[in-house]
Design a protein around this motif. Structure first.
Motif, PDB file in Angstrom:
ATOM      1  N   GLU A   1      -2.666   5.349  -6.521  1.00  0.00           N
ATOM      2  CA  GLU A   1      -2.143   3.989  -6.396  1.00  0.00           C
ATOM      3  C   GLU A   1      -2.654   3.088  -7.508  1.00  0.00           C
ATOM      4  O   GLU A   1      -1.887   2.293  -8.090  1.00  0.00           O
TER       5      GLU A   1
ATOM      6  N   SER B   1       0.852  -1.184   0.000  1.00  0.00           N
ATOM      7  CA  SER B   1       0.000   0.000   0.000  1.00  0.00           C
ATOM      8  C   SER B   1       0.889   1.235   0.000  1.00  0.00           C
ATOM      9  O   SER B   1       1.896   1.291   0.704  1.00  0.00           O
TER      10      SER B   1
ATOM     11  N   ARG C   1      -7.463   8.573   2.503  1.00  0.00           N
ATOM     12  CA  ARG C   1      -6.946   7.440   1.735  1.00  0.00           C
ATOM     13  C   ARG C   1      -7.798   7.206   0.498  1.00  0.00           C
ATOM     14  O   ARG C   1      -7.269   6.962  -0.594  1.00  0.00           O
TER      15      ARG C   1
ATOM     16  N   LEU D   1      -6.569   7.074  -3.609  1.00  0.00           N
ATOM     17  CA  LEU D   1      -6.453   5.750  -4.222  1.00  0.00           C
ATOM     18  C   LEU D   1      -6.292   5.800  -5.734  1.00  0.00           C
ATOM     19  O   LEU D   1      -5.719   4.877  -6.324  1.00  0.00           O
TER      20      LEU D   1
END
Length: 403
Positions: A324, A269, A317, A321
């Motif tokens: 990511e 992560s 978060r 995302l």
């Protein structure tokens, strides 16, 4: 003293500088901390990259030396792949990083050199504690920055994310030592990788030219496979003038570079509430030739863009995302496949290396570059497996296909 910014970037390498530029360009207030006295004060990379990537990222061609041919040397074998058009390059690392720094400064990012982030600031939230800033030691005194988002671009050390409890230390990594040297004569269009025990027990050595008279000669060693000191190996190679150094004439070191790079794939992560990792902090590195500057710049810019957008949602978060998902969808599987190839290579004996580099002899320059660049599309690997009939070649390419 407490100052407020929207984004604090930890690290003034290519990832941090690119993130600061993109975030400031998007309108965020940005402060960047670099622990060294200057941007690129300490060079920690050999600077190998790829011309198409540099062109796509807008890196000026005067900042790199183009490479069109590639040589592999093992104890009792040697293969040269000659290309007609340059596809690889060796960057002027210091000039490239400072180019990125001036872009970030022009966009409005505040740059703090000789400024070491000593801790992260956390605040309470319903579901736990989240990152809400950093504390740094600067030439102007201690400084606390309150901000919704911290971008960890601190490199191998992953300092901010480790202090936040988000990441551990890397267990597998490469350590490299390199001299930038004057030499009487080198082929400025040819870089060389040297493999086998006399060069590195678990890695390789290199000669990367910046010009006819300026080369980088180095050794990289994988941990934990070997505990050898790369500087000792480098000194031995220079003293013995192992090939291809015997053809370079007088060699005189003018700079010493030393660095670390993660070598175990990507972090599970790379985002959390108030925190994002990019570059070596995130494991964005190609394991085959241990390069990642192109990833650092590209995904640094992505981190800055997504980070700036996330501010209106509190840099949660969930709002981070997209970063990511985007970078992992582009390179995570390629990095994983490259690790499989590296696992095959890292334990080869000298005799096995002599045979292994025969695989390369039948490859064109374009095929070779796609392979070491870790451009492992299924179509390219199937083509390689079909066009190269040697058993070892088929085993190597099929290993990637089955990844």
């Amino acid at each position: 003293m407490v100052e407020r910014y929207e984004i604090a970037v930890v690290g003034g390498g290519p990832a941090g500088l690119s993130a600061a530029w993109a975030a400031a360009k998007a309108g965020a207030s940005v402060i960047l901390f670099e622990k060294d006295e200057a941007i690129a004060h300490s060079v920690r990379t050999s600077g190998v990259s790829w011309i198409d990537s540099m062109d796509a990222l807008g890196i000026p061609s005067n900042l790199y030396n183009p490479i069109s041919s590639y040589q592999f040397v093992s104890p009792s074998n040697e293969v040269t792949i000659a290309g007609s058009n340059p596809r690889s390059c060796v960057l002027d690392v210091r000039a490239t990083y400072q180019h990125l720094a001036f872009m970030a400064a022009e966009a409005g990012a505040k740059m703090m050199v000789r400024s070491n982030v000593i801790n992260v600031v956390k605040k309470e939230k319903e579901n736990g504690r989240v990152v809400a800033g950093v504390k740094a030691s600067t030439p102007a005194g201690d400084l606390e920055v309150s901000c919704p988002l911290v971008i960890d671009a601190s490199g191998f050390g992953t300092s901010a994310a480790r202090r936040a409890g988000m990441a551990g230390e890397w267990k597998r990594y490469g350590v490299g030592a390199e001299y930038e040297c004057y030499c009487d004569h080198a082929d400025s269009a040819l870089w060389t990788l040297m493999v086998g025990q006399q060069y590195s027990e678990a890695g390789y050595a290199w000669v990367f030219p910046l010009s006819r008279n300026r080369v980088r000669i180095g050794v990289g060693i994988g941990r934990p496979e070997s505990q050898a000191d790369p500087l000792d190996k480098l000194h031995a190679i220079l003293e013995k003038r192992l090939k291809p150094l015997d053809k370079l004439g007088k060699i005189q070191p003018v700079e010493l570079h030393y660095g670390f790079i993660p070598n175990e794939g990507t972090r599970a992560s790379t985002v959390a509430d108030g925190l994002l990792m990019v570059g070596d902090s995130a494991g964005q590195a190609n394991p085959l030739v241990l390069e990642g500057i192109r990833y650092a710049i590209e995904f640094g810019r992505l981190a800055g863009e997504v980070g700036a957008r996330s501010l209106e949602k509190g840099a949660t978060r969930e709002s981070l995302l997209d970063y990511e998902k985007a970078w992992k969808s582009k390179v995570a599987s390629k990095i994983a496949s490259a690790l499989k190839v590296q696992s095959r290579w890292i334990g080869l004996s000298d005799e096995e290396w002599d045979r292994e580099i025969e695989i390369l002899r039948d490859m064109s320059a374009d095929e070779f570059i796609d392979f070491v660049k870790a451009e492992f599309s299924a179509g390219k690997m199937m083509k390689l497996a079909l066009h190269h009939p040697k058993l070892a070649a088929r085993q190597l390419f099929n290993m990637v296909l089955k990844g």
